[in-house]
Design a protein around this motif. Structure first.
Motif, PDB file in Angstrom:
ATOM      1  N   PHE A 118     -48.842  13.963 -34.323  1.00 31.60           N
ATOM      2  CA  PHE A 118     -49.876  14.808 -34.923  1.00 31.60           C
ATOM      3  C   PHE A 118     -51.134  14.856 -34.070  1.00 31.60           C
ATOM      4  N   GLY A 119     -51.067  14.267 -32.874  1.00 31.63           N
ATOM      5  CA  GLY A 119     -52.228  14.233 -31.994  1.00 31.63           C
ATOM      6  C   GLY A 119     -53.255  13.189 -32.376  1.00 31.63           C
ATOM      7  N   LEU A 120     -52.850  12.199 -33.173  1.00 35.02           N
ATOM      8  CA  LEU A 120     -53.786  11.177 -33.640  1.00 35.02           C
ATOM      9  C   LEU A 120     -53.696   9.859 -32.885  1.00 35.02           C
ATOM     10  N   GLY A 121     -52.655   9.681 -32.087  1.00 31.66           N
ATOM     11  CA  GLY A 121     -52.488   8.411 -31.388  1.00 31.66           C
ATOM     12  C   GLY A 121     -52.062   7.315 -32.344  1.00 31.66           C
ATOM     13  N   LYS A 122     -52.315   6.094 -31.941  1.00 34.49           N
ATOM     14  CA  LYS A 122     -51.982   4.940 -32.786  1.00 34.49           C
ATOM     15  C   LYS A 122     -53.092   4.739 -33.804  1.00 34.49           C
ATOM     16  N   ARG A 123     -52.717   4.605 -35.051  1.00 37.70           N
ATOM     17  CA  ARG A 123     -53.665   4.437 -36.149  1.00 37.70           C
ATOM     18  C   ARG A 123     -53.227   3.291 -37.044  1.00 37.70           C
ATOM     19  N   SER A 124     -53.909   3.140 -38.152  1.00 35.17           N
ATOM     20  CA  SER A 124     -53.542   2.150 -39.159  1.00 35.17           C
ATOM     21  C   SER A 124     -52.787   2.840 -40.280  1.00 35.17           C
ATOM     22  N   GLN A 125     -51.824   2.137 -40.821  1.00 39.98           N
ATOM     23  CA  GLN A 125     -51.223   2.600 -42.062  1.00 39.98           C
ATOM     24  C   GLN A 125     -52.301   2.526 -43.139  1.00 39.98           C
ATOM     25  N   ARG A 126     -52.081   3.247 -44.223  1.00 45.23           N
ATOM     26  CA  ARG A 126     -52.984   3.178 -45.355  1.00 45.23           C
ATOM     27  C   ARG A 126     -52.587   1.953 -46.180  1.00 45.23           C
ATOM     28  N   PHE A 127     -53.525   1.017 -46.360  1.00 43.48           N
ATOM     29  CA  PHE A 127     -53.228  -0.187 -47.129  1.00 43.48           C
ATOM     30  C   PHE A 127     -54.502  -0.744 -47.735  1.00 43.48           C
ATOM     31  N   ALA A 128     -54.320  -1.691 -48.642  1.00 45.52           N
ATOM     32  CA  ALA A 128     -55.436  -2.455 -49.198  1.00 45.52           C
ATOM     33  C   ALA A 128     -54.954  -3.883 -49.403  1.00 45.52           C
ATOM     34  N   MET A 129     -55.861  -4.817 -49.217  1.00 43.83           N
ATOM     35  CA  MET A 129     -55.517  -6.226 -49.420  1.00 43.83           C
ATOM     36  C   MET A 129     -56.688  -6.972 -50.032  1.00 43.83           C
ATOM     37  N   LEU A 130     -56.333  -7.987 -50.811  1.00 46.57           N
ATOM     38  CA  LEU A 130     -57.306  -8.944 -51.302  1.00 46.57           C
ATOM     39  C   LEU A 130     -57.140 -10.206 -50.479  1.00 46.57           C
ATOM     40  N   VAL A 131     -58.253 -10.735 -50.013  1.00 45.52           N
ATOM     41  CA  VAL A 131     -58.239 -11.913 -49.150  1.00 45.52           C
ATOM     42  C   VAL A 131     -59.231 -12.921 -49.709  1.00 45.52           C
ATOM     43  N   GLU A 132     -58.764 -14.153 -49.912  1.00 39.83           N
ATOM     44  CA  GLU A 132     -59.631 -15.224 -50.389  1.00 39.83           C
ATOM     45  C   GLU A 132     -59.708 -16.309 -49.324  1.00 39.83           C
ATOM     46  N   ASP A 133     -60.914 -16.508 -48.803  1.00 40.95           N
ATOM     47  CA  ASP A 133     -61.170 -17.508 -47.767  1.00 40.95           C
ATOM     48  C   ASP A 133     -60.173 -17.404 -46.609  1.00 40.95           C
ATOM     49  N   GLY A 134     -59.898 -16.172 -46.192  1.00 38.86           N
ATOM     50  CA  GLY A 134     -59.040 -15.948 -45.031  1.00 38.86           C
ATOM     51  C   GLY A 134     -57.558 -15.862 -45.318  1.00 38.86           C
ATOM     52  N   THR A 135     -57.154 -16.074 -46.573  1.00 35.96           N
ATOM     53  CA  THR A 135     -55.735 -16.001 -46.932  1.00 35.96           C
ATOM     54  C   THR A 135     -55.480 -14.763 -47.785  1.00 35.96           C
ATOM     55  N   ILE A 136     -54.480 -14.003 -47.407  1.00 37.25           N
ATOM     56  CA  ILE A 136     -54.137 -12.790 -48.146  1.00 37.25           C
ATOM     57  C   ILE A 136     -53.485 -13.176 -49.472  1.00 37.25           C
ATOM     58  N   THR A 137     -54.045 -12.672 -50.568  1.00 40.68           N
ATOM     59  CA  THR A 137     -53.453 -12.934 -51.886  1.00 40.68           C
ATOM     60  C   THR A 137     -52.635 -11.742 -52.370  1.00 40.68           C
TER      61      THR A 137
END
Length: 159
Positions: A118-137
């Protein structure tokens, strides 16, 4: 390999806009000792990201923070100038706008999106995360187009 709940956020340096221009911000500075809701979009100023994804977090920022989140961060594989301008255009003063300009952090998470067709190059997937003190919950990655599992409303239900 894609990161998952229970994993530690990899060490990386992102960019945010300071008073005099872009400044480095490490993942330790963002996540250590804090509860963070990080969501990522394929690109700033893109239609779905600007009309639906980011606005949900802007409108609900007070509720999210009242539920115990210290920082709401929005990230894209864009530079800090673009992320700053997009944040201002969207009235996202309550959010930490993060640029992963080269996509290094996104790659370390294993959440890249190949938008070259699509002419966008490398991108990020669409996501969301909760992180507590550096650990993904919690990690919610959109399985395809649309904004469902990574929306502000979905993430708020996990708080």
């Amino acid at each position: 390999m894609t990161i998952k709940a229970g994993d530690t956020i990899p060490a990386a340096t992102l960019k945010t806009m300071g008073a005099e221009g872009p400044v480095d911000i490490t993942t330790d500075e963002i996540f250590k000792g804090k509860k963070v809701l990080l969501f990522a979009v394929p690109g700033a100023f893109t239609p779905g990201c600007s009309k639906a994804h980011l606005p949900g977090y802007v409108v609900n920022a007070d509720k999210i923070k009242a539920a115990g989140v210290d920082t709401i961060a929005c990230m894209a594989v864009n530079d800090a100038f673009v992320m700053d301008a997009w944040g201002k255009a969207q009235n996202a003063e309550e959010l930490l706008m993060l640029g992963d300009g080269n996509g290094d952090f996104t790659a370390a998470l294993g959440l890249e999106l190949d938008g070259t067709g699509f002419g966008l190059g490398k991108r990020s997937q669409r996501f969301a995360m909760l992180v507590e003190d550096g650990t993904i919950t919690h990690l919610n990655v959109e399985p395809g187009p649309g904004i469902d599992v990574s929306s502000a409303e979905t993430m708020m239900a996990l708080l």
